[in-house]
Design a protein around this motif. Structure first.
Motif, PDB file in Angstrom:
ATOM      1  N   HIS A   1       0.858  -1.196   0.000  1.00 13.10           N
ATOM      2  CA  HIS A   1       0.000   0.000   0.000  1.00 13.10           C
ATOM      3  C   HIS A   1       0.891   1.242   0.000  1.00 13.10           C
ATOM      4  O   HIS A   1       1.811   1.340   0.815  1.00 13.10           O
ATOM      5  N   PHE A   2       0.611   2.168  -0.890  1.00 13.09           N
ATOM      6  CA  PHE A   2       1.381   3.409  -0.982  1.00 13.09           C
ATOM      7  C   PHE A   2       0.761   4.482  -0.089  1.00 13.09           C
ATOM      8  O   PHE A   2      -0.457   4.694  -0.102  1.00 13.09           O
ATOM      9  N   ILE A   3       1.609   5.153   0.689  1.00 13.66           N
ATOM     10  CA  ILE A   3       1.181   6.288   1.516  1.00 13.66           C
ATOM     11  C   ILE A   3       2.014   7.496   1.090  1.00 13.66           C
ATOM     12  O   ILE A   3       3.250   7.432   1.093  1.00 13.66           O
ATOM     13  N   PRO A   4       1.372   8.601   0.725  1.00 12.55           N
ATOM     14  CA  PRO A   4       2.107   9.776   0.264  1.00 12.55           C
ATOM     15  C   PRO A   4       2.710  10.571   1.433  1.00 12.55           C
ATOM     16  O   PRO A   4       2.336  11.711   1.713  1.00 12.55           O
TER      17      PRO A   4
ATOM     18  N   VAL B   1     -10.165  -8.213   3.983  1.00 14.02           N
ATOM     19  CA  VAL B   1     -10.934  -6.964   4.093  1.00 14.02           C
ATOM     20  C   VAL B   1     -10.401  -6.122   5.252  1.00 14.02           C
ATOM     21  O   VAL B   1     -10.161  -4.915   5.115  1.00 14.02           O
ATOM     22  N   ALA B   2     -10.197  -6.759   6.406  1.00 12.20           N
ATOM     23  CA  ALA B   2      -9.742  -6.034   7.601  1.00 12.20           C
ATOM     24  C   ALA B   2      -8.380  -5.389   7.378  1.00 12.20           C
ATOM     25  O   ALA B   2      -8.153  -4.242   7.786  1.00 12.20           O
ATOM     26  N   ASN B   3      -7.451  -6.112   6.743  1.00  9.40           N
ATOM     27  CA  ASN B   3      -6.110  -5.551   6.533  1.00  9.40           C
ATOM     28  C   ASN B   3      -6.137  -4.391   5.545  1.00  9.40           C
ATOM     29  O   ASN B   3      -5.424  -3.397   5.730  1.00  9.40           O
ATOM     30  N   ALA B   4      -6.955  -4.486   4.510  1.00  5.24           N
ATOM     31  CA  ALA B   4      -7.089  -3.356   3.585  1.00  5.24           C
ATOM     32  C   ALA B   4      -7.655  -2.134   4.313  1.00  5.24           C
ATOM     33  O   ALA B   4      -7.179  -1.003   4.125  1.00  5.24           O
ATOM     34  N   GLN B   5      -8.647  -2.362   5.160  1.00  4.52           N
ATOM     35  CA  GLN B   5      -9.212  -1.248   5.933  1.00  4.52           C
ATOM     36  C   GLN B   5      -8.189  -0.692   6.915  1.00  4.52           C
ATOM     37  O   GLN B   5      -8.102   0.528   7.117  1.00  4.52           O
ATOM     38  N   ASN B   6      -7.410  -1.567   7.530  1.00  2.00           N
ATOM     39  CA  ASN B   6      -6.386  -1.134   8.478  1.00  2.00           C
ATOM     40  C   ASN B   6      -5.365  -0.228   7.785  1.00  2.00           C
ATOM     41  O   ASN B   6      -4.989   0.825   8.319  1.00  2.00           O
ATOM     42  N   LEU B   7      -4.934  -0.610   6.593  1.00  7.76           N
ATOM     43  CA  LEU B   7      -3.978   0.222   5.857  1.00  7.76           C
ATOM     44  C   LEU B   7      -4.595   1.552   5.434  1.00  7.76           C
ATOM     45  O   LEU B   7      -3.919   2.585   5.458  1.00  7.76           O
ATOM     46  N   ALA B   8      -5.860   1.551   5.082  1.00 11.44           N
ATOM     47  CA  ALA B   8      -6.538   2.808   4.752  1.00 11.44           C
ATOM     48  C   ALA B   8      -6.613   3.710   5.981  1.00 11.44           C
ATOM     49  O   ALA B   8      -6.404   4.930   5.891  1.00 11.44           O
ATOM     50  N   ARG B   9      -6.883   3.114   7.135  1.00 13.03           N
ATOM     51  CA  ARG B   9      -6.947   3.896   8.383  1.00 13.03           C
ATOM     52  C   ARG B   9      -5.568   4.425   8.764  1.00 13.03           C
ATOM     53  O   ARG B   9      -5.436   5.554   9.257  1.00 13.03           O
ATOM     54  N   LEU B  10      -4.519   3.621   8.538  1.00 13.72           N
ATOM     55  CA  LEU B  10      -3.155   4.096   8.787  1.00 13.72           C
ATOM     56  C   LEU B  10      -2.848   5.293   7.887  1.00 13.72           C
ATOM     57  O   LEU B  10      -2.312   6.308   8.349  1.00 13.72           O
ATOM     58  N   THR B  11      -3.205   5.191   6.624  1.00 10.50           N
ATOM     59  CA  THR B  11      -2.976   6.294   5.687  1.00 10.50           C
ATOM     60  C   THR B  11      -3.677   7.562   6.168  1.00 10.50           C
ATOM     61  O   THR B  11      -3.072   8.647   6.189  1.00 10.50           O
TER      62      THR B  11
END
Length: 150
Positions: free
Chosen positions: A13-16, A129-139
């Motif tokens: 996952h890319f975070i700017p 699903v949970a890990n994708a959401q977790n990375l979105a929340r981290l971003t």
């Protein structure tokens, strides 16, 4: 032991933001409480000894009001590069987040490895699903932190 790829959820996952900015959201327990877990979950962190061998005790609160006590220990920490925990409750897993600098940001490599393929397969759909959401929340937390710093 079964190959790690067959018993792991791995994603990138890319975070700017810089690796240091991403790592800052991982080392601060107040910030971790805001982003950890799937969408709709909140957290109470009871202990966060952010050092190799340190203890992490938290209760995740599900959107339906169910509490999920969790106990982990930090296995490896490399500032601005790596965050790894061993989740000590069932299901047992090792979670590794690697931070790789890229132009204009950080590529986060996330790998959640379970003890067996069977353990992983029982949870694979939820974990994806949970890990994708977790990375979105981290971003969102990293970007919120940067907005607060301005």
């Amino acid at each position: 032991m079964e190959p790690i790829d067959s018993r792991s959820d791995a994603r990138s996952h890319f975070i700017p933001a810089s690796p240091a900015q991403v790592f800052a959201a991982m080392q601060d327990p107040d910030r971790v409480a805001r982003w950890w877990g799937p969408a709709g979950f909140t957290n109470t962190i009871h202990r966060y000894d952010f050092e190799p061998g340190g203890s992490w005790l938290l209760t995740m609160h599900g959107p339906d009001g169910t509490d999920y006590p969790n106990e982990s220990r930090f296995t490896r920490i490399v500032p601005d590069q790596l965050f790894e925990i061993e989740h000590l409750h069932v299901p047992h897993f090792l979670l590794t987040l690697e931070l790789l600098p890229q132009d204009q940001g950080t590529q986060v490599r996330w790998r959640q490895s379970f003890d067996s393929v069977a353990d992983y397969q029982r949870l694979a759909e939820f974990v994806a699903v949970a890990n994708a959401q977790n990375l979105a929340r981290l971003t969102a937390e990293v970007l919120r932190g940067e907005a607060d710093a301005v």
